[in-house]
Design an enzyme around this catalytic site. Structure first.
Site: not given
Ligand code: 9MR
Length: 396
Positions: A190, A240, A276, A305, A307
């Protein structure tokens, strides 16, 4: 591609069992581990999981289907003990369903390096040991970030030379310890700001600034990758981030930065997209095209990651429509990855709603993972499993 296929690395390169190893590097020693002995068998009361019906069984050979391993971070404030060490049914599900594990918080600076002269490897060692026992591999997360840094670092009064030495020591100690078992590292996490004109996070910590970029300048990114590469030349070293699913200003900032670094010979191996997602928004339809442009640079890619959260009134359950939409989003992301050469790792950020970060961070939202609190499989799970099985068949 630099990632060795699953289970083919020489045994000598795997991290050995570490139950009796003291938790020290530097001058201080943490208390001995109170972690219970590992048990991988079905615990009493848990529904039996048939191997041939799992995600990992149905995945193509060499495809990493992973989950975050719950612990640290938001879990510390929840009314349950550390999930990984204490929930036997959870451990059983992790072992059976996935061939890749990501420490959710256990390898972040504040957790693994709590004092300047103290490393705490207890949880990460336990994850590595569990993974080895269950023929799984580990994704490393993360070495260079603006968040979850310890106070001694963020509030320390270090010179630039000292900070460089601290970062190098950290990267080489942590990457070196798990050499051969961590197949991918999120080296830099990030590092760009959000919005229409992303720039490197060089601002104050309180405004989401990254201490390394602010104090040492953008050149430190290349050093971080070089130091990680020295510590484990076989590991795939990645950027990432979130909000980079589509071709957009932020993903393009990475696309440009990575090309500059590659031109300088910096050992950058991949670009990872967190994923996300929320049913409030449309699915990021450019995902495959975006993965493909990084793949075309010769890089590996990954979904790290994922979801898919949704709005559900307190006390209610998701509707069938919401579950169908969620399943579609998970599956479209998986299919995009499966369709791109070099996208060989797909990780869900939590296997079960029981431990998801989402309701803690997004009021009124939740149900974001592929299993319920009781480990019941949702439509998203089955749709993903079907796509994995199809890809396995197609690749034969
Ligand atoms: O899931 C993590 C949660 O337990 C922590 O409290 C939180 C603190 O920032 O970090 C969560 O994981 C983040 C990941 O490390 C980086 N990408 C975003 C994830 C969700 O916030």
């Amino acid at each position: 591609m630099r990632t060795a296929p699953l289970h083919t690395r020489p045994l000598t390169r795997l991290v050995l069992g570490l139950t009796a190893v003291p938790l020290l590097v530097g001058s201080a020693v943490l208390p001995a581990s109170a972690a219970p002995a590992l048990k991988d068998n079905r615990p009493p009361g848990a529904e039996r999981i048939v191997n041939t019906e799992t995600l990992r069984w149905n995945a193509p050979r060499d495809f990493h289907i992973g989950t975050a391993v719950a612990g640290g971070g938001h879990h510390v404030d929840q009314p349950y003990p550390d999930p990984f060490f204490n929930d036997e049914e959870y451990r059983y599900v992790l072992a059976k369903e996935f061939n890749s594990l990501s420490p959710e918080n256990q390898a972040k600076w504040e957790f693994i390096h709590p004092e300047q002269d103290v490393y705490n490897f207890e949880a990460m060692d336990a994850i590595a040991k569990f993974a080895k026992r269950n023929r799984q591999e580990v994704r490393g997360h993360t070495l260079f970030w603006h968040s979850q840094n310890p106070a001694w670092l963020e509030q320390g009064n270090f010179s630039k030379e000292e900070l460089r030495a601290i970062l190098k020591d950290h990267i080489q100690t942590v990457v070196g310890r798990y050499k051969g078992q961590v197949y991918q590292w999120d080296v830099a996490n990030e590092i760009f700001t959000d919005g229409p004109n992303p720039v490197l996070r060089t601002g104050p910590t309180a405004q989401g600034g990254n201490i390394w970029l602010r104090e040492l300048g953008p050149e430190i990114i290349a050093d971080a990758f070089r130091w990680a590469h020295e510590a484990d030349p076989e590991a795939t070293l990645m950027f990432n981030d979130y909000g980079v699913e589509n071709i957009n200003p932020k993903s393009t900032a990475y696309y440009n930065l990575i090309q500059e670094l590659l031109a300088q010979g910096v050992p950058v191996d991949g670009f990872a997209i967190q994923g996300h997602l929320s049913t409030r928004f449309g699915f990021p339809g450019g995902l495959q095209e975006n993965l493909q442009r990084f793949s075309d640079l010769g890089l590996e890619t990954a979904i790290t990651e994922i979801d898919v959260r949704m709005d559900v009134p307190v006390g209610q359950q998701p509707t069938a429509e919401q579950e169908t939409r969620q399943a579609s989003d998970y599956d479209r992301a998986l299919e995009a990855c499966l369709a791109v050469e070099g996208c060989n790792s797909f990780t869900v950020w939590g296997a079960t709603d029981k431990y998801s970060w989402v309701p803690v961070f997004f009021s009124g939202e939740g149900f974001a993972t592929v299993m319920t609190d009781d480990f019941d499989r949702k439509p998203a799970y089955f749709q993903m499993r079907d796509s994995l099985a199809q890809a396995k068949q197609d690749r034969r």
